[in-house]
Scaffold this motif. Structure first.
Motif: not given
Length: 230
Positions: A131-132, A167-173, A74-86
């Motif tokens: 929030e990601v 009254g706003l929408d909110a989510a975490v991914l 299994r290849l695991i990406n660990i770059d913390s800058q990647i999630p937001n870009k993806v």
């Protein structure tokens, strides 16, 4: 997304602190930057094959960033800058069902005392704060977050609840930086309060998602929705 910089394979030696590691490249020991403040102890094991991204800035202290590691096959990406870009790429391409209704995307927007990764608007100008969180910890196919205590992460969840109550929408991914996993769950043994805050957010109608990724040595892209167990 496809990596536009040179990727080099190396053998991991050790990680003396959060930001630096040593690897072997063609039998030469080289110091590299680690773009992840998490522990990654089950990935960064001496002898592990890791991937490095070559940098070209003259101001860099090291030539390479350590961005991924093999855990068995299994290849695991660990770059913390990647999630937001993806996730940004996936939002633009309408790959995430829940967020297809949003037509405007802005990055790093402030609400109350937190800076969230994204602020989205639908056609009626209703806002959603998103929030990601990047997930790299896996055990027997189960993925968990966080792999180190995170005061900032706990705060984000409470601020998302405030957004919802306003009254706003909110989510975490939770973006799982690997493929073929069973499900996602909070890592209560590592940070009990984060798990409690995540369940509190769910109780207050904050949307919670997890997605895995297709990960290759030269690319990473959002793949499928993963079951969340709270």
């Amino acid at each position: 997304m496809i990596f536009d910089k040179n990727i080099v394979k190396a053998e991991f030696i050790n990680r003396p602190n959060r930001f630096e590691a040593y690897v072997y490249i063609n039998n030469f020991q080289v110091k590299v930057h680690v773009p992840n403040t998490g522990r990654c102890r089950e990935i960064l094991i001496p002898g592990t094959t890791v991937l490095l991204r070559e940098g070209n800035s003259p101001t860099r202290k090291t030539k390479y960033d350590l961005i991924a590691g093999y855990k068995g096959e299994r290849l695991i990406n660990i770059d913390s800058q990647i999630p937001n870009k993806v996730v940004y790429e996936a939002l633009k391409l309408k790959k995430i069902s829940y967020f297809k209704k949003y037509v405007k995307i802005e990055k790093e927007k402030i609400f109350e005392n937190s800076r969230f990764d994204f602020e989205l608007w639908d056609k009626s100008n209703r806002q959603c704060y998103l929030e990601v969180k990047g997930v790299t910890f896996e055990k027997n196919g189960v993925t968990m977050f966080p792999d180190a205590p995170t005061e900032r992460g706990r705060k984000h969840l409470l601020e998302l609840v405030k957004a919802k109550k306003a009254g706003l929408d909110a989510a975490v991914l939770f973006l799982i930086q690997m493929s073929n996993v069973k499900y996602f769950t909070p890592y209560d043994k590592m940070d009990k309060e984060f798990g409690e805050n995540l369940r509190y957010a769910k109780q207050n109608n904050v949307e919670i998602f997890a997605y895995d990724c297709d990960v290759g040595e030269h690319f990473i892209t959002l793949r499928d929705e993963v079951k969340v167990k709270l």
